[in-house]
Design an enzyme around this catalytic site. Structure first.
Site, PDB file in Angstrom:
ATOM      1  N   ASP A 278       0.853  -1.186   0.000  1.00  0.00           N
ATOM      2  CA  ASP A 278       0.000   0.000   0.000  1.00  0.00           C
ATOM      3  C   ASP A 278       0.890   1.238   0.000  1.00  0.00           C
ATOM      4  O   ASP A 278       2.109   1.151   0.149  1.00  0.00           O
ATOM      5  CB  ASP A 278      -0.944   0.008   1.211  1.00  0.00           C
ATOM      6  CG  ASP A 278      -0.213  -0.283   2.513  1.00  0.00           C
ATOM      7  OD1 ASP A 278       0.897   0.258   2.703  1.00  0.00           O
ATOM      8  OD2 ASP A 278      -0.737  -1.050   3.337  1.00  0.00           O
TER       9      ASP A 278
ATOM     10  N   ASP B 137       1.239   5.032   1.785  1.00  0.00           N
ATOM     11  CA  ASP B 137       0.817   5.977   2.812  1.00  0.00           C
ATOM     12  C   ASP B 137       1.275   7.373   2.406  1.00  0.00           C
ATOM     13  O   ASP B 137       2.381   7.560   1.888  1.00  0.00           O
ATOM     14  CB  ASP B 137       1.420   5.613   4.168  1.00  0.00           C
ATOM     15  CG  ASP B 137       0.913   4.272   4.675  1.00  0.00           C
ATOM     16  OD1 ASP B 137      -0.217   3.898   4.316  1.00  0.00           O
ATOM     17  OD2 ASP B 137       1.650   3.594   5.415  1.00  0.00           O
TER      18      ASP B 137
ATOM     19  N   ASP C 210      10.507   5.174  12.835  1.00  0.00           N
ATOM     20  CA  ASP C 210      11.313   4.163  13.518  1.00  0.00           C
ATOM     21  C   ASP C 210      12.676   3.936  12.875  1.00  0.00           C
ATOM     22  O   ASP C 210      13.710   4.162  13.500  1.00  0.00           O
ATOM     23  CB  ASP C 210      10.528   2.846  13.629  1.00  0.00           C
ATOM     24  CG  ASP C 210       9.867   2.435  12.322  1.00  0.00           C
ATOM     25  OD1 ASP C 210      10.195   3.017  11.266  1.00  0.00           O
ATOM     26  OD2 ASP C 210       9.026   1.524  12.348  1.00  0.00           O
TER      27      ASP C 210
END
Length: 431
Positions: free
Chosen positions: A71, A73, A145
């Site tokens: 996907d 984002d 992260d």
């Protein structure tokens, strides 16, 4: 292709908030033609309304690695309410941090977030009530992260924007936490799991300081909320790389934080039981079915089946993980005179369920695990007890039990018995 990344000052950018490193369109392989039309439409609509809008995170990383993203984002400086005014086909979700989901007729959903700052938690067990502190693209990159997940792609200019050194780490096949590792893991220990997940998935090595910090802070995972840790563990089981992840969990000490019992079992069951009565438990079982090697075989099979996109439930995945633990108990205590059904039932309750409790499985998940194992046990006895055929055919868990047994025989290259084929979906006969 090797990206042109080694410019002066790029290494220092990992530790200080400087001007971003920019890859020009001719320096990388991404082009707008590979982007889905609905992604381009959302980006253009935000741009035409006067907002910044970038593709962020894993989508950029995967395109640079020549992989197809699952996907895309998007991140923007438009607030959730401003995004909602632009798109009639959207909904704002989330309490702690508001995210906008934009829905399309084909069922596709695009997630759009607002650039935000890193907000510190007072307690790891107490979720933040409000994480909606918006920021700049730089703030948003530095709160992520891993460096390889901190990349932005600007479809309007074709440039890749890198604040954290992610491009260089992609070139070097390195998984590195953004910022100072000890501080980032103390802020949120779940990040340690994510580092291992991405290293396993991409077959990257973990940067030395990041790895040392994981080993040093592994015990802090126990301070996190139990449902959150469970969900991260289940993500690993579903991800298609659980065998390598489990190896890194054990080496780093994270496995002890998941379950000390599971860690101790792996330490004490490297060799098969030499004195066992396994022939009482069906024609397929061998002493090595109760060893860490058997667990490794099962996890390898899970990874292969996940790569083939076979529909595997969480219950089946957990049963594949726990099956060698149950067999080790059966083979150890399978003395003459002990009823086989009673022995298996005790193995599940006394050896498997305590580890399931360590992992904080919900009651429904534990009950499903017990039911799968009961049907699985009856399948083992089916060749000797034909009377089990009717109850097994009516048992809703027989299909998953048969898949588990087929997984275990298939990965060991045993020929699949005809009685097991009869219980399997026909689509699996040629695996």
């Amino acid at each position: 292709m090797k990206l042109q990344t080694h410019r002066p000052g790029s290494k220092q950018r990992r530790l200080s908030n400087q001007e971003p490193f920019i890859l020009e369109p001719e320096e990388h392989p991404i082009c707008n033609e590979v982007l889905p039309l609905d992604v381009v439409w959302v980006l253009n609509r935000l741009r035409h309304a006067g907002y910044l809008a970038y593709i962020v995170g894993g989508g950029v990383r995967d395109l640079l690695l020549d992989k197809q993203p699952k996907d895309f984002d998007l991140s923007t400086n438009a607030t959730p309410s401003q995004i909602r005014h632009l798109f009639f086909n959207c909904r704002i979700i989330g309490r702690r941090f508001k995210i906008v989901h934009i829905y399309f007729r084909d069922g596709h959903v695009i997630e759009v977030t607002t650039f935000r700052k890193l907000v510190k938690q007072k307690s790891l067990r107490t979720p933040l009530k409000d994480d909606n502190q918006f920021g700049s693209p730089s703030d948003d990159a530095w709160r992520r992260d891993l460096t390889i997940n901190g990349l932005f792609y600007d479809h309007a200019t074709g440039k890749i924007i890198d604040y954290t050194g992610g491009i260089e780490d992609l070139d070097d096949n390195i998984a590195r936490i953004i910022g100072e590792p000890n501080m980032r893991f103390q802020e949120d220990p779940v990040r340690m799991i994510r580092v291992i997940r991405h290293a396993s998935r991409l077959k990257f090595s973990i940067e030395e300081q990041t790895w040392d910090a994981i080993c040093r802070n592994a015990s802090k995972l126990q301070q996190c909320s139990e449902p959150r840790v469970l969900e991260e563990f289940l993500k690993e089981l579903r991800g298609g790389h659980i065998r390598h992840s489990m190896k890194l969990f054990k080496e780093s000490g994270l496995l002890k934080s998941f379950s000390k019992r599971l860690y101790q079992w792996q330490e004490t069951h490297r060799k098969p039981q030499t004195k066992s009565f396994y022939r009482r438990f069906g024609s397929l079982v061998k002493p090595e079915w109760g060893t860490t090697s058997a667990m490794g075989h099962n996890l390898l099979a899970l990874d292969k089946w996940t790569a083939q996109e076979l529909p595997l439930s969480d219950g089946l995945r957990l049963a594949a993980l726990f099956s060698p633990i149950a067999w080790s108990h059966v083979l150890k205590h399978g003395k003459p005179g002990v009823r086989a059904a009673q022995l298996w039932h005790k193995a599940v309750l006394n050896a498997v369920i305590p580890i399931a409790q360590d992992l904080n499985l919900k009651a429904a998940q534990k009950e499903k695990l017990v039911q799968i194992f009961q049907a699985y046990w009856r399948l083992h006895l089916l060749p000797q007890q034909k009377s089990l055929h009717t109850p097994l055919s009516k048992n809703p868990y027989t299909k998953e039990a048969a898949l588990l047994l087929f997984l275990e025989t298939n990965v060991r290259k045993y020929p699949c018995p005809e009685w097991l084929k009869d219980a399997l979906p026909t689509s699996l006969h040629d695996l």
